[in-house]
Structure formats: C-alpha cells, structure tokens
Motif scaffolding. Sequence first.
Motif, PDB file in Angstrom:
ATOM      1  N   UNK A  55      35.326  40.340  36.727  1.00 26.25           N
ATOM      2  CA  UNK A  55      35.780  41.717  36.877  1.00 26.25           C
ATOM      3  C   UNK A  55      34.668  42.731  36.960  1.00 26.25           C
ATOM      4  N   UNK A  56      33.418  42.279  36.903  1.00 27.86           N
ATOM      5  CA  UNK A  56      32.271  43.187  36.990  1.00 27.86           C
ATOM      6  C   UNK A  56      31.912  43.444  38.449  1.00 27.86           C
ATOM      7  N   UNK A  57      31.382  44.636  38.772  1.00 28.34           N
ATOM      8  CA  UNK A  57      30.976  44.914  40.153  1.00 28.34           C
ATOM      9  C   UNK A  57      29.934  43.914  40.641  1.00 28.34           C
ATOM     10  N   UNK A  58      30.091  43.462  41.860  1.00 23.06           N
ATOM     11  CA  UNK A  58      29.127  42.545  42.456  1.00 23.06           C
ATOM     12  C   UNK A  58      27.862  43.295  42.862  1.00 23.06           C
ATOM     13  N   UNK A  59      26.732  42.617  42.916  1.00 21.57           N
ATOM     14  CA  UNK A  59      25.521  43.262  43.423  1.00 21.57           C
ATOM     15  C   UNK A  59      25.751  43.804  44.829  1.00 21.57           C
TER      16      UNK A  59
ATOM     17  N   UNK B 269      46.242  40.584  30.270  1.00 24.12           N
ATOM     18  CA  UNK B 269      46.172  39.123  30.384  1.00 24.12           C
ATOM     19  C   UNK B 269      46.839  38.660  31.678  1.00 24.12           C
ATOM     20  N   UNK B 270      46.165  38.822  32.838  1.00 27.95           N
ATOM     21  CA  UNK B 270      46.741  38.363  34.103  1.00 27.95           C
ATOM     22  C   UNK B 270      46.951  36.847  34.103  1.00 27.95           C
ATOM     23  N   UNK B 271      47.955  36.407  34.845  1.00 28.16           N
ATOM     24  CA  UNK B 271      48.214  34.969  34.961  1.00 28.16           C
ATOM     25  C   UNK B 271      47.020  34.260  35.576  1.00 28.16           C
ATOM     26  N   UNK B 272      46.464  34.836  36.647  1.00 28.64           N
ATOM     27  CA  UNK B 272      45.332  34.192  37.309  1.00 28.64           C
ATOM     28  C   UNK B 272      44.049  34.420  36.525  1.00 28.64           C
ATOM     29  N   UNK B 273      43.312  33.355  36.359  1.00 28.90           N
ATOM     30  CA  UNK B 273      42.004  33.402  35.703  1.00 28.90           C
ATOM     31  C   UNK B 273      41.130  32.352  36.374  1.00 28.90           C
TER      32      UNK B 273
ATOM     33  N   UNK C 113      37.231  52.223  38.776  1.00 25.18           N
ATOM     34  CA  UNK C 113      36.976  51.586  37.481  1.00 25.18           C
ATOM     35  C   UNK C 113      35.987  52.401  36.665  1.00 25.18           C
ATOM     36  N   UNK C 114      35.007  52.998  37.334  1.00 17.72           N
ATOM     37  CA  UNK C 114      34.061  53.860  36.616  1.00 17.72           C
ATOM     38  C   UNK C 114      34.797  55.062  36.018  1.00 17.72           C
ATOM     39  N   UNK C 115      35.727  55.637  36.770  1.00 20.55           N
ATOM     40  CA  UNK C 115      36.485  56.786  36.268  1.00 20.55           C
ATOM     41  C   UNK C 115      37.347  56.397  35.075  1.00 20.55           C
TER      42      UNK C 115
ATOM     43  N   UNK D 251      40.513  45.007  32.490  1.00 16.18           N
ATOM     44  CA  UNK D 251      40.409  44.138  31.313  1.00 16.18           C
ATOM     45  C   UNK D 251      38.974  44.118  30.801  1.00 16.18           C
ATOM     46  N   UNK D 252      38.041  44.070  31.737  1.00 16.77           N
ATOM     47  CA  UNK D 252      36.623  44.018  31.342  1.00 16.77           C
ATOM     48  C   UNK D 252      36.171  45.322  30.700  1.00 16.77           C
ATOM     49  N   UNK D 253      36.483  46.470  31.328  1.00 16.90           N
ATOM     50  CA  UNK D 253      35.934  47.731  30.812  1.00 16.90           C
ATOM     51  C   UNK D 253      36.644  48.196  29.545  1.00 16.90           C
ATOM     52  N   UNK D 254      37.902  47.725  29.336  1.00 21.97           N
ATOM     53  CA  UNK D 254      38.634  48.140  28.138  1.00 21.97           C
ATOM     54  C   UNK D 254      38.502  47.153  26.986  1.00 21.97           C
TER      55      UNK D 254
END
Length: 460
Positions: free
Chosen positions: A415-419, A390-394, A93-95, A126-129
């Motif tokens: 969608x963010x990296x966990x601690x 827009x994934x079906x699951x949320x 995801x970082x790349x 979805x989060x990073x874009x």
Amino acid sequence: MPASAKKARRVAVLADSDTRWKWGALTARRLITEEPGNLEEPPNREALGNPEGADLRLDGYLLRGRATPTPRQLTEVGVRADTLREVSAVEFLRAMDEPAAGEEPYDVLVLALVGGGVQAMLHGLKRIWQGRARRPVVVTGYVGVVYEKLADGLLLRHGADLVLANSRQDAERFRAVYEGVGADASAVTEVALPFLGGAPYTGEHQPYTVVFAAQPSVPDGRADRTYLLDRLIRHARLHPEREVLLKLRSKPGEHTTHIEELPYQKLARKTDLPPNLRLVYGHMGEVLDRTDLLVTVSSTAALEALHRRIPTAVLTDLGVREALGNHHFLGSGCLASWDQLDAGHRPEPDKEWTARQGVAADGTYGTAFDTARARIAALLDAPGALPPLAPYYSTATGPGYLPGILARHHLGPDGAPLPGAPAADRAPGPVRQIVRRAARGAYRHGVQRVAPVIRRMGEL
C-alpha cells in the motif's frame, strides 16, 4: 440537541467519474443529513466558517484519470460540495494522512470508484492509518444496477466498513458472494439509490413525451446503435403529435463511467431527424419531470422512472442478454420491443419485482438509509479505535492479482507509493496541468477515433 450545538460531520468523497461523483456525494448526504434528492447548492453554505453550525461538511476529490469529469459534466450533474479538487491516488492518500492545518480528520469517507480503485485505496488507507486512535468510517458501493462482474467487483470492495447494496436483492447477492469465499459479510448494508426522487407521475403531458435514455457502452456496436436511433426516428415519424427526446449522457470527447466510442450525436448528424425529435442533455430528474414513457436498454434511469411511477420500457429488440444488462429486468413487467411501443403498448411494472429492487414507489424511500445511518453513528460513537481495514485480497489470498491492481494506482503490495509515483507533496503547477489535460485529450481521441478504426481494420 439544538442544531446550533451539533458538531458538523466531515465527509470526504473520492470519485472517478461524473456518475460516481453524483452517487458518492448524494450518498454522503443521505448517510449524514437524512435529506434525499440532489444537492443543488453546496451543503450548509452558510456554515462554511462555522463547523458547529452545520450537519455536514462535504469535501470532494476527483481521481485523476480517463473519466475525470469536465466542468460541464459537474455542472450538469448538479451535485456540489464545499470543496472540490482533482487528485492522484497518492495525492489523495497524502491528504488522508496529513489533514490541512486547522482541519480535523474526516468522520466518513465514501469511495465512489471502480472496484480496483476501491481496493487500492483500502490498502493505501490501511497502511497510513495503522496504529491510529481514530480513523474515518469507510463506505463504498455501486452507482447503479449490478449486472456484471459481481464477484470480482464485490471482492475488490471488501474491507470497507460499509458496502452499500441498493436493494434487498443486491444485499442478498452480496452476502452470498462474501460468505462463499469465507469472507466477513457483516459490512453489507441495504440502502437504495440515493438519487431517486422527484414528483410522482400523475398523467399525460401535452405534448405526450417519449424519452430514450442513451447509455455510453450499451450497446457498443455501430449496427446496434444505428438500429436504435433508426427505431427512435421511426417512432417519432409514426407519432408526429408526440415529442420524442434522445437523452444523452455526454458530449463527444467527454467520458463518463463507461467509454462511448460511437456517440449518438455523431450518428444523428448523418440522418434527417423529424421535427418532433430532439437531442437533449441536462439533469435526468428534470427530463423525467416531463416524461410520459421512458425507453432504454438497461439504464439506471429506468429505476428512476419506475420510482416516480412513470411508464417504463426496457427494450428487447437486441435480445435479452447479459451483455446488454437488460436481463436484470426479467420479471419486471417492463420488457418490450419498439414494435409494441409503436403500437401504443405501455408496460405495467410488477410491484413485487420493484420492491426487491429498491424502487420504493410505495413511499418508504425516506427510511431507506436509516440502517446505514445508524451503523455509521454506532461506529463513530464506539469507545476505542475502529479495527484496521481488512480487505479480502492480500499477498496471501491474491498474490498474483493484488499487486497489479495496486500498481495501476502507483502503490506497492504493502500500500506504499511506488518509486517514481506522481509527486504528492505539492499541487500540480500550470505546466503539469496542461500536460495532464493534453494527455487525457489524447487518450479520449484514441479511444473514440483511433481504436475503432484499428478494430475495423482487424475485421477486414
């Protein structure tokens, strides 16, 4: 437009096993260049410093996990890329969020992963874009026959711009699942398996060659696998004039898309094999070049053989059962038992069935990706930004399911990296690489040696 004036399409493929890497890379090739078949050499190698002189720039990412392909597996698959590196989900995801200096964003991203992996990447991407004026077209699909977890796997893949179906039958089933839950089904796009190809079968070889295509997890029990090996041995002894090959997927200790707890190699060590029976590795296409009869329980190799008009038998000895996957071949004309094959039976495939399964022995395979290719071109050329993924699951539709799926890849519900997620700001150092290899080796040892012993003890 002359080739020299074309701008190369930049494509990334994220895969989590050897077979999914093969599917993803070859799918990328078909989607961009219209060229079927294996990539024996890196695409457009001569254009590696000159993106204006190539049609495709392919970068591969291997998702770190239990089935990360070994160098030997990658060599055997025979599908190469311009670059290839191993990453965690967070590193990938970082790349995708921060392209390397001087690099443009990707045009197309192929997610060649299990359903949970696709879902995690869709939420992370979805989060990073979010708010981006331009993002890649996201493509996903299945590496072969879809005979289990249809609804689960499909809904986990929902949200990609294109969800590829390998046949007309799959496309109909996929749309029915999405429409059944009220989800948008427009992403479903009919294509074909990207690795079909090779010269059509023209007649018997000398010697006549029978190939049994082994599968890592079908069947999974010792008794059933021993039975199949014994029947293969019996066939070789009944027909000493034939060459009989046991085509293996991986060596002991290696993992593929599915876990193999009882490799046929280990079972064969305890048996006196006849001289005309050999265990072989290598490209399935090369093995099929000399095959007169392909035998399997339910391997995708059956579709490869049928595409080339090679006589193909799907075994019924252990029953026709969903757990084996051979129920997928109902109506194919290929179901047969070892007794029938020993007696000389050669199945005749049903043409209507093969047509519905994307097996284009009629010569239409070259156009199988035209629709998908046109859809991608339209998305890339469309004015304005592509809509957000827009994934079906949320957290609204799957609040008790989605967080666990994302957490396996160190991502939170947003969608963010966990601690505490693996560091994504630097490449793994030598010590971390050694630890990762050791951990994977320990996991594989546990799956192949310790777990079966524990299960047997539990059955006492």
